[in-house]
Design a protein around this motif. Structure first.
Motif, PDB file in Angstrom:
ATOM      1  N   SER A  50      45.601  50.264  29.335  1.00  0.00           N
ATOM      2  CA  SER A  50      46.895  50.836  29.712  1.00  0.00           C
ATOM      3  C   SER A  50      46.730  51.870  30.803  1.00  0.00           C
ATOM      4  O   SER A  50      47.487  51.893  31.791  1.00  0.00           O
ATOM      5  CB  SER A  50      47.568  51.467  28.491  1.00  0.00           C
ATOM      6  N   LEU A  51      45.736  52.750  30.638  1.00  0.00           N
ATOM      7  CA  LEU A  51      45.498  53.793  31.635  1.00  0.00           C
ATOM      8  C   LEU A  51      45.020  53.207  32.957  1.00  0.00           C
ATOM      9  O   LEU A  51      45.433  53.655  34.035  1.00  0.00           O
ATOM     10  CB  LEU A  51      44.478  54.794  31.117  1.00  0.00           C
ATOM     11  N   ALA A  52      44.161  52.200  32.900  1.00  0.00           N
ATOM     12  CA  ALA A  52      43.648  51.594  34.131  1.00  0.00           C
ATOM     13  C   ALA A  52      44.774  50.934  34.918  1.00  0.00           C
ATOM     14  O   ALA A  52      44.838  51.043  36.155  1.00  0.00           O
ATOM     15  CB  ALA A  52      42.560  50.574  33.809  1.00  0.00           C
ATOM     16  N   ALA A  53      45.672  50.258  34.223  1.00  0.00           N
ATOM     17  CA  ALA A  53      46.784  49.608  34.906  1.00  0.00           C
ATOM     18  C   ALA A  53      47.683  50.645  35.578  1.00  0.00           C
ATOM     19  O   ALA A  53      48.135  50.454  36.717  1.00  0.00           O
ATOM     20  CB  ALA A  53      47.587  48.770  33.918  1.00  0.00           C
ATOM     21  N   TYR A  54      47.937  51.757  34.895  1.00  0.00           N
ATOM     22  CA  TYR A  54      48.811  52.797  35.443  1.00  0.00           C
ATOM     23  C   TYR A  54      48.138  53.553  36.584  1.00  0.00           C
ATOM     24  O   TYR A  54      48.699  53.694  37.678  1.00  0.00           O
ATOM     25  CB  TYR A  54      49.210  53.770  34.333  1.00  0.00           C
ATOM     26  N   LEU A  55      46.938  54.044  36.341  1.00  0.00           N
ATOM     27  CA  LEU A  55      46.293  54.910  37.315  1.00  0.00           C
ATOM     28  C   LEU A  55      45.853  54.152  38.566  1.00  0.00           C
ATOM     29  O   LEU A  55      45.878  54.699  39.676  1.00  0.00           O
ATOM     30  CB  LEU A  55      45.096  55.612  36.680  1.00  0.00           C
ATOM     31  N   SER A  56      45.465  52.897  38.421  1.00  0.00           N
ATOM     32  CA  SER A  56      45.013  52.149  39.590  1.00  0.00           C
ATOM     33  C   SER A  56      46.130  51.969  40.607  1.00  0.00           C
ATOM     34  O   SER A  56      45.866  51.805  41.803  1.00  0.00           O
ATOM     35  CB  SER A  56      44.468  50.781  39.168  1.00  0.00           C
ATOM     36  N   ALA A  57      47.380  52.017  40.144  1.00  0.00           N
ATOM     37  CA  ALA A  57      48.504  51.863  41.061  1.00  0.00           C
ATOM     38  C   ALA A  57      48.662  53.064  41.983  1.00  0.00           C
ATOM     39  O   ALA A  57      49.376  52.987  42.996  1.00  0.00           O
ATOM     40  CB  ALA A  57      49.796  51.658  40.268  1.00  0.00           C
ATOM     41  N   HIS A  58      47.969  54.169  41.651  1.00  0.00           N
ATOM     42  CA  HIS A  58      48.094  55.388  42.446  1.00  0.00           C
ATOM     43  C   HIS A  58      46.888  55.612  43.356  1.00  0.00           C
ATOM     44  O   HIS A  58      46.751  56.682  43.950  1.00  0.00           O
ATOM     45  CB  HIS A  58      48.270  56.589  41.509  1.00  0.00           C
ATOM     46  N   THR A  59      46.003  54.613  43.457  1.00  0.00           N
ATOM     47  CA  THR A  59      44.844  54.721  44.333  1.00  0.00           C
ATOM     48  C   THR A  59      44.765  53.477  45.211  1.00  0.00           C
ATOM     49  O   THR A  59      45.391  52.453  44.923  1.00  0.00           O
ATOM     50  CB  THR A  59      43.544  54.870  43.528  1.00  0.00           C
ATOM     51  N   THR A  60      43.975  53.601  46.261  1.00  0.00           N
ATOM     52  CA  THR A  60      43.909  52.521  47.250  1.00  0.00           C
ATOM     53  C   THR A  60      42.564  51.809  47.262  1.00  0.00           C
ATOM     54  O   THR A  60      42.501  50.583  47.315  1.00  0.00           O
ATOM     55  CB  THR A  60      44.179  53.082  48.660  1.00  0.00           C
ATOM     56  N   ASN A  61      41.483  52.577  47.203  1.00  0.00           N
ATOM     57  CA  ASN A  61      40.151  52.002  47.407  1.00  0.00           C
ATOM     58  C   ASN A  61      39.263  52.014  46.175  1.00  0.00           C
ATOM     59  O   ASN A  61      38.287  51.267  46.099  1.00  0.00           O
ATOM     60  CB  ASN A  61      39.437  52.773  48.533  1.00  0.00           C
ATOM     61  N   LEU A  62      39.545  52.876  45.219  1.00  0.00           N
ATOM     62  CA  LEU A  62      38.678  53.014  44.045  1.00  0.00           C
ATOM     63  C   LEU A  62      38.608  51.732  43.229  1.00  0.00           C
ATOM     64  O   LEU A  62      39.622  51.081  42.990  1.00  0.00           O
ATOM     65  CB  LEU A  62      39.209  54.115  43.126  1.00  0.00           C
ATOM     66  N   ASP A  63      37.401  51.384  42.792  1.00  0.00           N
ATOM     67  CA  ASP A  63      37.265  50.448  41.683  1.00  0.00           C
ATOM     68  C   ASP A  63      37.623  51.180  40.399  1.00  0.00           C
ATOM     69  O   ASP A  63      37.561  52.415  40.328  1.00  0.00           O
ATOM     70  CB  ASP A  63      35.824  49.937  41.594  1.00  0.00           C
TER      71      ASP A  63
END
Length: 354
Positions: free
Chosen positions: A48-61
């Motif tokens: 859940s956190l990965a899906a949410y937080l990844s939307a706020h970054t561009t390049n990070l794995d």
């Protein structure tokens, strides 16, 4: 050597820590970090956190450190990893671990038996799913499909962005380290000391040799070590920030009979201190346990002190064989922690390590 950031759990430090996690991830993304890792125990979950937080970054794995093996069937984990790899555009890393007996049996109701065998079968099934094959598996721990019912061999419908999502294992003990080298694409190490890393790398190489890699080569294998990051002009102030976390793991993450982190500290030469920290922690003397953590243990497994000390520590990790250094930033405020994230990236670039 690449840099990563450990963001931990949601809900353990206050009501605003989701915003803090997002701010830290954004800072790492802007500073050129390679990957952000999320954890789970028996609170917030990683997907859940990965899906949410990844939307706020561009390049990070984005990686799971870890998804708990007893919490999900291997098929469910394959589905989750495929979904997150799609969501992130091929930027998800699947970190797995068996957790510990107290969580596995107390929270998930799964017996903590034969963790190595269970892990091997678990990874086998996930790779079958990623290979776009009908999953049929007959193991000691997993039987797919069940032989006495209407179940049929099925194929993963949603394919990950990449042919194979990289799989990491969180390993501490020697046998688990060998298994990691044999079946995984990377190792998630905790309390990693450059001084003691050669022994652990030898264990990984033994596993790599079993898998057919010539001379146990670690080429293409990610040695991802975790380290606390605490920047302050005063060394004691910087080190003291890490004491409570070290005491929690060495003293409280497990029972007196089975605490993997305590056993690791003992193998590193801190036998007496590990016993003292555990005794104090399990007696609920948490502050005393933190005070009993040896300063040398913190110095060996962290980046602490003023900015000018960071370069030496970064080189020590890189020269020892770490390919990704995942830092957990500490500071008195969120602003301090974000500043530390940016400072470390600046030093790494200046040293040719970023």
């Amino acid at each position: 050597m690449k840099l990563g950031i450990n963001l931990g759990y949601w809900g353990t430090t206050g009501t605003d820590d989701l915003a803090a996690m997002k701010a830290s991830a954004t800072a790492a993304d802007q500073s050129g970090y390679d990957v952000a890792w999320l954890a789970e125990a028996y609170g917030s979950d990683v997907p859940s956190l990965a899906a949410y937080l990844s939307a706020h970054t561009t390049n990070l794995d984005w990686g799971s450190a870890i998804l708990q093996i007893p919490a999900r069937t291997p098929a469910m984990t394959a589905m989750t990893a495929a979904t997150l790899d799609k969501i992130t555009g091929g930027r998800f890393r699947l970190g797995l671990g068996v957790s510990g007996p107290q969580v596995s049996e107390g929270w998930h109701g799964v017996r903590f038996d034969d963790p190595l065998g269970r892990t091997r079968e678990y990874v086998d099934i996930i790779r079958l799913a990623f290979d776009r094959k009908n999953v049929e598996y007959h193991g000691k721990h997993f039987e797919l499909p069940l032989p006495d019912g209407p179940g049929k061999s099925l194929r993963l419908l949603l394919l990950p962005e990449r042919a194979q999502v990289p799989i990491y294992l969180a390993a501490i003990g020697p046998k688990n380290m060998e298994l990691t080298g044999e079946i995984a694409d990377g190792w998630l190490g905790i309390f990693v000391s450059p001084d003691h890393l050669p022994e652990q790398l030898a264990q990984l190489r033994t596993g790599r040799a079993k898998a057919g890699h010539e001379d146990g080569s670690l080429d293409g294998f990610d040695v991802a070590a975790s380290a606390g990051l605490s920047i302050a002009d005063d060394l004691d102030t910087a080190a003291d920030r890490l004491r409570a976390n070290a005491a929690l793991y060495v003293g409280g993450m497990g029972s007196r009979k089975k605490n993997f982190y305590n056993a690791l500290a003992r193998r590193m030469g801190f036998e007496q201190a590990a016993q003292q920290v555990q005794d104090l922690y399990l007696d609920r003397k948490h502050r005393d346990a933190a005070a009993a953590v040896p300063r040398d243990f913190i110095d060996q497994t962290s980046l602490v002190g003023p900015r000018e000390h960071l370069a030496d520590r970064l080189h020590a990790y890189a020269e020892a064989g770490v390919t990704t250094l995942n830092v957990s930033p500490y500071g008195d405020t969120l602003e301090d922690r974000i500043a530390s994230v940016r400072t470390l990236a600046e030093v790494a670039r200046a040293e040719g390590l970023g």
